[in-house]
Design a protein around this motif. Structure first.
Motif, PDB file in Angstrom:
ATOM      1  N   ASP A 260       0.818  -1.217   0.000  1.00  0.00           N
ATOM      2  CA  ASP A 260       0.000   0.000   0.000  1.00  0.00           C
ATOM      3  C   ASP A 260       0.857   1.274   0.000  1.00  0.00           C
ATOM      4  N   ALA A 261       2.051   1.202  -0.570  1.00  0.00           N
ATOM      5  CA  ALA A 261       2.974   2.344  -0.568  1.00  0.00           C
ATOM      6  C   ALA A 261       2.346   3.562  -1.251  1.00  0.00           C
ATOM      7  N   THR A 262       2.705   4.736  -0.722  1.00  0.00           N
ATOM      8  CA  THR A 262       2.245   6.001  -1.284  1.00  0.00           C
ATOM      9  C   THR A 262       3.461   6.865  -1.589  1.00  0.00           C
ATOM     10  N   MET A 263       3.240   7.935  -2.358  1.00  0.00           N
ATOM     11  CA  MET A 263       4.344   8.836  -2.693  1.00  0.00           C
ATOM     12  C   MET A 263       3.833  10.209  -3.038  1.00  0.00           C
ATOM     13  N   SER A 264       4.744  11.178  -2.992  1.00  0.00           N
ATOM     14  CA  SER A 264       4.425  12.512  -3.469  1.00  0.00           C
ATOM     15  C   SER A 264       5.600  13.050  -4.268  1.00  0.00           C
TER      16      SER A 264
ATOM     17  N   ASP B  21       7.023  16.813  -5.489  1.00  0.00           N
ATOM     18  CA  ASP B  21       6.897  18.256  -5.275  1.00  0.00           C
ATOM     19  C   ASP B  21       5.655  18.608  -4.453  1.00  0.00           C
ATOM     20  N   GLY B  22       5.384  17.795  -3.424  1.00  0.00           N
ATOM     21  CA  GLY B  22       4.301  18.083  -2.488  1.00  0.00           C
ATOM     22  C   GLY B  22       2.925  17.592  -2.894  1.00  0.00           C
ATOM     23  N   ALA B  23       2.780  17.035  -4.096  1.00  0.00           N
ATOM     24  CA  ALA B  23       1.473  16.537  -4.549  1.00  0.00           C
ATOM     25  C   ALA B  23       1.493  15.011  -4.570  1.00  0.00           C
ATOM     26  N   ASP B  24       0.506  14.395  -3.910  1.00  0.00           N
ATOM     27  CA  ASP B  24       0.421  12.942  -3.931  1.00  0.00           C
ATOM     28  C   ASP B  24       0.181  12.451  -5.345  1.00  0.00           C
ATOM     29  N   ARG B  25       0.838  11.373  -5.688  1.00  0.00           N
ATOM     30  CA  ARG B  25       0.738  10.772  -7.027  1.00  0.00           C
ATOM     31  C   ARG B  25       0.438   9.290  -6.892  1.00  0.00           C
ATOM     32  N   ASP B  26      -0.067   8.714  -7.972  1.00  0.00           N
ATOM     33  CA  ASP B  26      -0.261   7.269  -8.045  1.00  0.00           C
ATOM     34  C   ASP B  26       1.113   6.625  -8.239  1.00  0.00           C
ATOM     35  N   VAL B  27       1.493   5.749  -7.316  1.00  0.00           N
ATOM     36  CA  VAL B  27       2.837   5.164  -7.340  1.00  0.00           C
ATOM     37  C   VAL B  27       3.113   4.436  -8.651  1.00  0.00           C
ATOM     38  N   ALA B  28       2.203   3.566  -9.076  1.00  0.00           N
ATOM     39  CA  ALA B  28       2.445   2.765 -10.292  1.00  0.00           C
ATOM     40  C   ALA B  28       2.581   3.655 -11.526  1.00  0.00           C
ATOM     41  N   ASP B  29       1.697   4.616 -11.670  1.00  0.00           N
ATOM     42  CA  ASP B  29       1.732   5.519 -12.818  1.00  0.00           C
ATOM     43  C   ASP B  29       3.008   6.370 -12.809  1.00  0.00           C
ATOM     44  N   TRP B  30       3.309   6.962 -11.657  1.00  0.00           N
ATOM     45  CA  TRP B  30       4.475   7.837 -11.553  1.00  0.00           C
ATOM     46  C   TRP B  30       5.773   7.073 -11.809  1.00  0.00           C
ATOM     47  N   THR B  31       5.914   5.916 -11.181  1.00  0.00           N
ATOM     48  CA  THR B  31       7.172   5.177 -11.343  1.00  0.00           C
ATOM     49  C   THR B  31       7.343   4.681 -12.773  1.00  0.00           C
TER      50      THR B  31
ATOM     51  N   THR C 180       9.749   6.685   4.270  1.00  0.00           N
ATOM     52  CA  THR C 180       9.172   6.094   5.462  1.00  0.00           C
ATOM     53  C   THR C 180       9.274   4.592   5.261  1.00  0.00           C
ATOM     54  N   VAL C 181       9.834   3.901   6.237  1.00  0.00           N
ATOM     55  CA  VAL C 181      10.050   2.460   6.127  1.00  0.00           C
ATOM     56  C   VAL C 181       9.197   1.762   7.170  1.00  0.00           C
ATOM     57  N   ASP C 182       8.540   0.695   6.760  1.00  0.00           N
ATOM     58  CA  ASP C 182       7.689  -0.090   7.638  1.00  0.00           C
ATOM     59  C   ASP C 182       7.957  -1.564   7.357  1.00  0.00           C
ATOM     60  N   GLY C 183       8.391  -2.288   8.358  1.00  0.00           N
ATOM     61  CA  GLY C 183       8.634  -3.722   8.187  1.00  0.00           C
ATOM     62  C   GLY C 183       9.717  -4.027   7.160  1.00  0.00           C
ATOM     63  N   GLY C 184      10.697  -3.156   7.041  1.00  0.00           N
ATOM     64  CA  GLY C 184      11.806  -3.390   6.125  1.00  0.00           C
ATOM     65  C   GLY C 184      11.535  -3.025   4.673  1.00  0.00           C
ATOM     66  N   LYS C 185      10.385  -2.382   4.431  1.00  0.00           N
ATOM     67  CA  LYS C 185      10.054  -1.940   3.073  1.00  0.00           C
ATOM     68  C   LYS C 185       9.642  -0.472   3.096  1.00  0.00           C
ATOM     69  N   VAL C 186       9.779   0.176   1.951  1.00  0.00           N
ATOM     70  CA  VAL C 186       9.390   1.578   1.847  1.00  0.00           C
ATOM     71  C   VAL C 186       7.869   1.660   1.762  1.00  0.00           C
ATOM     72  N   SER C 187       7.259   2.371   2.722  1.00  0.00           N
ATOM     73  CA  SER C 187       5.798   2.534   2.702  1.00  0.00           C
ATOM     74  C   SER C 187       5.392   3.890   2.120  1.00  0.00           C
ATOM     75  N   ARG C 188       6.344   4.834   2.093  1.00  0.00           N
ATOM     76  CA  ARG C 188       6.077   6.133   1.474  1.00  0.00           C
ATOM     77  C   ARG C 188       7.407   6.752   1.073  1.00  0.00           C
ATOM     78  N   PHE C 189       7.396   7.397  -0.096  1.00  0.00           N
ATOM     79  CA  PHE C 189       8.539   8.211  -0.455  1.00  0.00           C
ATOM     80  C   PHE C 189       8.040   9.539  -1.011  1.00  0.00           C
ATOM     81  N   GLU C 190       8.799  10.565  -0.681  1.00  0.00           N
ATOM     82  CA  GLU C 190       8.482  11.920  -1.107  1.00  0.00           C
ATOM     83  C   GLU C 190       9.699  12.467  -1.823  1.00  0.00           C
ATOM     84  N   THR C 191       9.486  12.987  -3.012  1.00  0.00           N
ATOM     85  CA  THR C 191      10.591  13.541  -3.779  1.00  0.00           C
ATOM     86  C   THR C 191      10.220  14.928  -4.290  1.00  0.00           C
ATOM     87  N   GLY C 192      11.227  15.672  -4.626  1.00  0.00           N
ATOM     88  CA  GLY C 192      11.015  17.003  -5.155  1.00  0.00           C
ATOM     89  C   GLY C 192      12.357  17.627  -5.452  1.00  0.00           C
TER      90      GLY C 192
END
Length: 107
Positions: A35-39, A41-51, A93-105
């Protein structure tokens, strides 16, 4: 001067960067929680689409310049075929040894 992948102190961040730089979609997916999330430049994005757009189909690559003491923050020169090269900041943000959120800008 860039920081080598094996010098990144957080294993989840190291897995994320390694998979990103090698263009390995499977390893990248394995580095994230389901259920990882990301942003960007401050705007939340769809992880699969963005990556797909910003990393995999455009040859994304990061050269790490600095990492925070906790290993969860990076400053990197990021480049891809769409935007060229830019100085970026990354926070994880890491949870259980995996990235649960990343923020870039831009840094």
């Amino acid at each position: 001067m860039t920081i080598a992948l094996d010098k990144l102190t957080d294993p989840a961040v190291r897995a994320f960067v390694g998979a990103l730089n090698s263009g390995d979609r499977e390893a990248f997916s394995a580095a994230l929680t389901a259920d990882a999330t990301m942003s960007d430049d401050g705007a939340d994005r769809d992880v699969a689409d963005w990556t797909e757009r910003e990393i995999f189909s455009s040859g994304g690559h990061m050269d790490i310049e600095k990492q925070t003491h906790d290993g969860l923050g990076l400053v990197a020169n990021y480049r891809n075929d769409t935007w060229g090269e830019m100085r970026t900041s990354w926070r994880f943000t890491v949870d259980g040894g995996k990235v649960s959120r990343f923020e870039t800008g831009q840094a």
